[in-house]
Motif scaffolding. Structure first.
Motif, mmCIF file in Angstrom:
data_model
loop_
_atom_site.group_PDB
_atom_site.id
_atom_site.type_symbol
_atom_site.label_atom_id
_atom_site.label_comp_id
_atom_site.label_asym_id
_atom_site.label_seq_id
_atom_site.Cartn_x
_atom_site.Cartn_y
_atom_site.Cartn_z
ATOM 1 N N ALA A 199 0.428 -1.289 0.099
ATOM 2 C CA ALA A 199 -0.033 -0.536 -0.031
ATOM 3 C C ALA A 199 0.780 1.220 -0.308
ATOM 4 O O ALA A 199 0.471 2.069 -0.309
ATOM 5 N N ALA A 200 1.939 1.064 0.419
ATOM 6 C CA ALA A 200 2.554 2.312 0.621
ATOM 7 C C ALA A 200 3.821 2.885 -0.541
ATOM 8 O O ALA A 200 3.792 3.784 -1.048
ATOM 9 N N ALA A 201 3.863 1.347 -1.633
ATOM 10 C CA ALA A 201 4.513 1.661 -2.223
ATOM 11 C C ALA A 201 3.416 2.146 -3.808
ATOM 12 O O ALA A 201 4.178 2.390 -4.519
ATOM 13 N N TYR A 202 2.331 1.444 -3.792
ATOM 14 C CA TYR A 202 1.943 1.107 -4.582
ATOM 15 C C TYR A 202 0.730 2.758 -4.906
ATOM 16 O O TYR A 202 -0.441 3.057 -5.578
ATOM 17 N N GLY A 203 0.500 3.033 -2.769
ATOM 18 C CA GLY A 203 -0.419 3.668 -3.416
ATOM 19 C C GLY A 203 -2.270 3.437 -3.118
ATOM 20 O O GLY A 203 -2.294 2.571 -2.819
ATOM 21 N N ASP A 204 -3.477 4.344 -2.745
ATOM 22 C CA ASP A 204 -4.215 3.166 -2.343
ATOM 23 C C ASP A 204 -4.988 3.037 -3.743
ATOM 24 O O ASP A 204 -6.026 2.425 -3.627
ATOM 25 N N ALA A 344 9.405 0.541 3.761
ATOM 26 C CA ALA A 344 8.565 1.376 3.241
ATOM 27 C C ALA A 344 7.948 1.317 4.357
ATOM 28 O O ALA A 344 8.080 0.968 5.771
ATOM 29 N N THR A 345 6.877 2.362 4.519
ATOM 30 C CA THR A 345 6.407 3.086 5.826
ATOM 31 C C THR A 345 5.344 3.507 5.796
ATOM 32 O O THR A 345 5.096 4.379 4.543
ATOM 33 N N LEU A 346 4.378 3.785 6.198
ATOM 34 C CA LEU A 346 2.538 4.843 7.114
ATOM 35 C C LEU A 346 2.535 6.036 7.995
ATOM 36 O O LEU A 346 3.621 4.832 8.684
#
Length: 368
Positions: A199-204, A344-346
């Motif tokens: 999700a962090a890499a490819y977005g919503d 990756a982080t969120l």
């Protein structure tokens, strides 16, 4: 960050424990008094509630007990997710004084349910800025960190003259078809961490499309870390014995050093490697439980968990990294399991707002 059926590292209703907190290879070497409850009426006992992966050297626990005057009792409450959920359900009459093992993927759930009371630990100012959360309220103290990453079986890729994957995108390529096993994002901490990493890499707008490609490329999903790593993964000691045939697994950056440390005889190099471009960073926290009976003991214990003595004891017991500036890391970690340079982080708020819906969507997309 996590250890038995993983981390802790765990579902954090998340069911595999922080394996690095993980790896199901270590057990707690020192516990205090046993019995039920939190030691009601015994002001000299402080109870730590945690996941099954908590471990510490006996000498380090004994040093704290001698210096503080408190006897440590450790209550292990299953995988990390189960432990967090049970702590929330019993918050009005808690089983102990301190909870350790809630990570950044489920931190908002614990905070929103009022699990902890404020306490700013002595030494908290020495925690690296990147790991701090809930600043201003001080309901939790960062204790350790670890990276969830795809691990690969070096022997397999050498034998097949194939370069191991390096990134999330690589995992969808035809040459890696039917090679990856991951954990259920709804039942496993590393499984959830891997989902959050995508999700962090490819977005919503992109992570669902990525998982469609991953599913088409033959990704296998199992309930938890223990099954994925010790049964399905061909590169682990357990997987080799069990006939595992998947040379790619979602695990931890600290899994390779564990494979070396616990091997007999010890190999000169780790039999497994890490795809650095697939890592998601977890941080685990401890907090003083709301309605704790021994608040003074609980505060002393949290101070101890963030002390340099305990921080330097953690890596070879729970296979996690310290978060306190200046705490030394064992040479085996430097050689075989360095932290990812750009994981990756969120933001916690982003995870809090989207986690449950992401897991629901992931389940519908991947498992049905």
């Amino acid at each position: 960050m996590s250890t038995t059926s993983s981390a802790g590292r765990a579902g954090r209703k998340f069911t595999a424990v922080v394996a690095v907190t993980g790896l199901g290879l270590v057990a707690l070497s020192a516990c205090g008094s046993s019995g039920s409850g939190s030691g009601a009426g015994d002001e000299k006992t402080v109870t730590l509630v945690s996941h099954d992966s908590f471990a510490a050297s006996k000498s380090v626990i004994e040093e704290f007990e001698k210096e503080s005057g408190y006897k440590v009792r450790v209550l292990k409450d299953g995988d990390a997710g189960q432990a967090v959920n049970k702590a929330i359900l019993t918050k009005d009459n808690p089983q102990g004084d301190v909870f350790f093992g809630v990570d950044n993927t489920l931190l908002s759930r614990a905070l929103d349910n009022g699990l902890f009371q404020p306490y700013e630990a002595k030494g908290a100012d020495k925690v690296a800025e990147e790991y701090r959360a809930d600043q201003g309220k001080h309901r939790v103290t960062p204790i350790d960190s670890g990276d969830i990453c795809v691990n690969y079986d070096k022997a397999y890729f050498t034998e097949h003259e194939l370069d191991p994957p390096k990134s999330f995108a690589d995992l969808t390529k035809p040459k890696y078809k039917n090679l990856l096993v991951t954990e259920n994002a709804a039942t496993s901490s590393p499984g959830l961490g891997f989902l959050l990493g995508t999700a962090a890499a490819y977005g919503d707008g992109g992570w669902e499309g990525y998982w469609k490609k991953l599913r088409a490329n033959g990704v296998k999903v199992v309930d938890g870390w223990e099954q994925a790593y010790n049964e399905e993964f061909s590169g682990s000691a357990g997987g080799r014995k069990a006939g595992g045939d998947r040379p790619l697994v979602v695990s931890y950056a600290s899994s390779p050093p564990a494979e070396v440390i616990y091997a007999d005889p010890k190999p000169k190099t780790a039999p497994t490697g890490v795809a650095d471009g697939t890592c998601f960073r977890q941080t685990e926290y401890a907090g003083l439980l709301s309605n704790a009976e021994n608040t003074a003991g609980g505060k002393a214990l949290i101070d101890f968990l963030v002390s340099k003595k305990f921080q330097e004891d953690m890596p070879l017991n729970m296979f996690v990294y310290p978060v306190v500036d200046g705490a030394k890391v064992p040479g085996e970690f430097t050689a075989y399991g360095p932290q990812a340079e750009d994981p990756a982080t969120l933001a916690p708020a982003k995870i809090a707002d989207n986690r449950d819906q992401w897991v629901k969507s992931w389940t519908s997309l991947v498992l049905k």
